[in-house]
Every structure is written in structure tokens, then in C-alpha cells.
Design a protein around this motif. Structure first.
Motif, mmCIF file in Angstrom:
data_model
loop_
_atom_site.group_PDB
_atom_site.id
_atom_site.type_symbol
_atom_site.label_atom_id
_atom_site.label_comp_id
_atom_site.label_asym_id
_atom_site.label_seq_id
_atom_site.Cartn_x
_atom_site.Cartn_y
_atom_site.Cartn_z
ATOM 1 N N ALA A 155 38.240 45.857 37.968
ATOM 2 C CA ALA A 155 38.978 44.602 38.050
ATOM 3 C C ALA A 155 38.488 43.606 37.001
ATOM 4 N N THR A 156 37.184 43.610 36.751
ATOM 5 C CA THR A 156 36.629 42.708 35.737
ATOM 6 C C THR A 156 37.104 43.090 34.341
ATOM 7 N N VAL A 157 37.129 44.384 34.046
ATOM 8 C CA VAL A 157 37.609 44.828 32.732
ATOM 9 C C VAL A 157 39.085 44.484 32.570
ATOM 10 N N PHE A 158 39.856 44.613 33.630
ATOM 11 C CA PHE A 158 41.258 44.207 33.550
ATOM 12 C C PHE A 158 41.368 42.732 33.191
ATOM 13 N N THR A 159 40.545 41.906 33.801
ATOM 14 C CA THR A 159 40.593 40.474 33.517
ATOM 15 C C THR A 159 40.259 40.196 32.055
ATOM 16 N N LEU A 160 39.311 40.943 31.503
ATOM 17 C CA LEU A 160 38.991 40.796 30.083
ATOM 18 C C LEU A 160 40.190 41.164 29.211
ATOM 19 N N LEU A 161 40.888 42.234 29.588
ATOM 20 C CA LEU A 161 42.091 42.611 28.849
ATOM 21 C C LEU A 161 43.163 41.538 28.974
ATOM 22 N N PHE A 162 43.283 40.950 30.152
ATOM 23 C CA PHE A 162 44.264 39.886 30.350
ATOM 24 C C PHE A 162 43.914 38.669 29.498
ATOM 25 N N LEU A 176 40.727 36.204 37.439
ATOM 26 C CA LEU A 176 39.427 36.793 37.768
ATOM 27 C C LEU A 176 39.083 36.574 39.235
ATOM 28 N N THR A 177 39.331 35.366 39.732
ATOM 29 C CA THR A 177 39.027 35.067 41.131
ATOM 30 C C THR A 177 39.849 35.950 42.071
ATOM 31 N N ALA A 178 41.154 36.071 41.765
ATOM 32 C CA ALA A 178 42.023 36.887 42.623
ATOM 33 C C ALA A 178 41.636 38.357 42.560
ATOM 34 N N MET A 179 41.399 38.854 41.345
ATOM 35 C CA MET A 179 41.084 40.268 41.193
ATOM 36 C C MET A 179 39.752 40.620 41.842
ATOM 37 N N LEU A 180 38.733 39.815 41.583
ATOM 38 C CA LEU A 180 37.423 40.126 42.160
ATOM 39 C C LEU A 180 37.413 39.936 43.666
ATOM 40 N N GLY A 181 38.106 38.905 44.149
ATOM 41 C CA GLY A 181 38.142 38.674 45.588
ATOM 42 C C GLY A 181 38.748 39.848 46.335
ATOM 43 N N TRP A 182 39.948 40.274 45.909
ATOM 44 C CA TRP A 182 40.616 41.384 46.567
ATOM 45 C C TRP A 182 39.868 42.693 46.367
#
Length: 228
Positions: A155-162, A176-182
């Protein structure tokens, strides 16, 4: 975590597609060293289990979804390279026949789930296993921890790509908050499932578990005495 079409711009999608193609090509060669006649059927079972597990999707927001990844489970059972192939095949089938994840985002999804998820999970598994007692019960514990870390890592790597090529008008911090939280919550569930599945296989056929090979081979051979 299936990324839909158009969520990342073309340069980012092309870059992750190239990473996926190279990674799958390497995995095809490396997997030959992980499988044999006894363990090859396990790869099919692992792929089927991951396919079923990924059918349970949870909405995260902005068109993305979260679900079990299965990367650490695959890596521990059949090896990281074979595990990456299993997840890649699952993602390809889902994209082609179930519209789960976009075709233009297939490279991104393979990069995130088949490589980041698998290899982060396996690396954590190996690190944890190295500090635990070298016994079979340590294998599912290490696998569960690897699974727990692998999901938010992807999820963190996805956020970096985003942050690099995201097309949606959403602040990266919110993504990042949504991805890491879920995905932290999903990671907890994945840890439980991974630990239980690996524990069941280790209890019945430890010789088929790739991550337990060193421990199984180090076990002393016990033979019964012949009564006279």
C-alpha cells in the motif's frame, strides 16, 4: 488493492508495466530451482486459494479497493519466485475475465502485489525465522508476521506511485492515510489466515513447505528399534 485504468498516468503505468515484464521473465527462470515433481502441484493450489481470497474486496476510496494479497503465503509455501508467478497469473485472469483491475494497470498491480507483496513478505519471514528457534512451529509464526508487514508495504509503494503519477485530484497524504489504515487492518486478517494455512500444511506435510526446507532437512532421522 487492484488499481483501475486511468488512476495513474501513462508514463507511470508504462514504467510499472516494464518492471512487471522483467520481473515475470526472471521469475520464470528462477522458479525452476524452487519446484520439483512433488511440490509443483502445490503452486496450482496456492494460486487457486489466492484467487478465492482476492474475491473479497473492500472499498478504500477514489476507485481503489483492498483485499487479501496472499503474497507472503505463496512465498512461504512454494518459494518467492514461484509465488510471484502464482499471484501474477491470478491478477491476469482477474483483469481479463472479471474486470478486477484495469488492463493498462495490470503491470502496476503485478508490481505491487506479485513482487512487492511477495518479496517483502518473504524477506520479513526470513528475518523473523532467523531469530526464532529453528523448529517447525516457528514457520507459521514467521509467515504470519511476513504477511502482516507485506500488505501495508504494498500500500505504501502504491502511494509513492500515486504521488509520482496519480491522476485523481486527491492529496497524497489522504491517499496514504486511507491506504495504510485499511491495509493495516487487512494485514492483520491476512496474518491470521497465512499463519493458519501454513500451520496446517506444516503439520501434515512439512516437506512440501518451501520456507521450512532448511528446518525439515535438519531434523534428525528417528528409526524404530526392531524387536527380537
Amino acid at each position: 488493492m487492484h488499481v483501475p485504468d486511468g488512476f495513474l498516468d501513462a508514463p507511470t503505468s508504462i514504467a510499472t508495466g516494464a518492471v512487471a515484464v522483467v520481473g515475470v521473465g526472471i521469475a520464470l527462470r528462477k522458479a525452476r530451482n524452487e519446484l520439483d515433481d512433488r511440490t509443483a502441484p502445490m503452486a496450482g493450489l496456492v494460486a487457486a486459494f489466492i484467487f478465492a481470497g482476492q474475491m473479497m474486496n473492500f472499498p478504500v476510496g477514489a476507485g481503489t479497493s483492498g483485499h487479501l494479497l496472499g503474497g507472503a503465503l505463496a512465498a512461504v509455501l512454494v518459494g518467492p519466485w514461484t509465488g510471484a508467478l502464482c499471484v501474477s497469473v491470478v491478477l491476469l485472469v482477474q483483469a481479463l475475465f472479471m474486470a478486477d483491475g484495469g488492463l493498462t494497470a495490470l503491470g502496476t498491480n503485478i508490481t505491487l502485489m506479485a513482487f512487492v507483496g511477495v518479496f517483502v513478505g518473504y524477506a520479513v519471514f526470513r528475518l523473523v525465522l532467523a531469530v526464532l528457534p529453528q523448529r517447525l512451529p516457528s514457520v507459521p509464526i514467521a509467515a504470519a508476521i511476513g504477511a502482516l508487514i507485506s500488505v501495508p508495504a504494498a500500500a505504501t509503494v502504491f502511494t509513492l506511485l500515486f504521488a509520482i503519477g496519480g491522476t485523481a485530484d486527491i492529496a497524497t497524504a489522504k491517499v496514504l492515510t486511507a491506504m495504510l489504515g485499511w491495509h493495516t487492518v487487512i494485514g492483520l486478517g491476512e496474518a491470521v489466515i497465512t499463519g493458519l494455512v501454513v500451520s496446517a500444511v506444516v503439520a501434515s506435510r512439512p516437506d512440501l513447505v518451501y520456507g521450512a526446507r532448511g528446518i525439515v532437512s535438519a531434523r534428525p532421522l528417528i528409526t524404530g528399534a526392531v524387536a527380537r
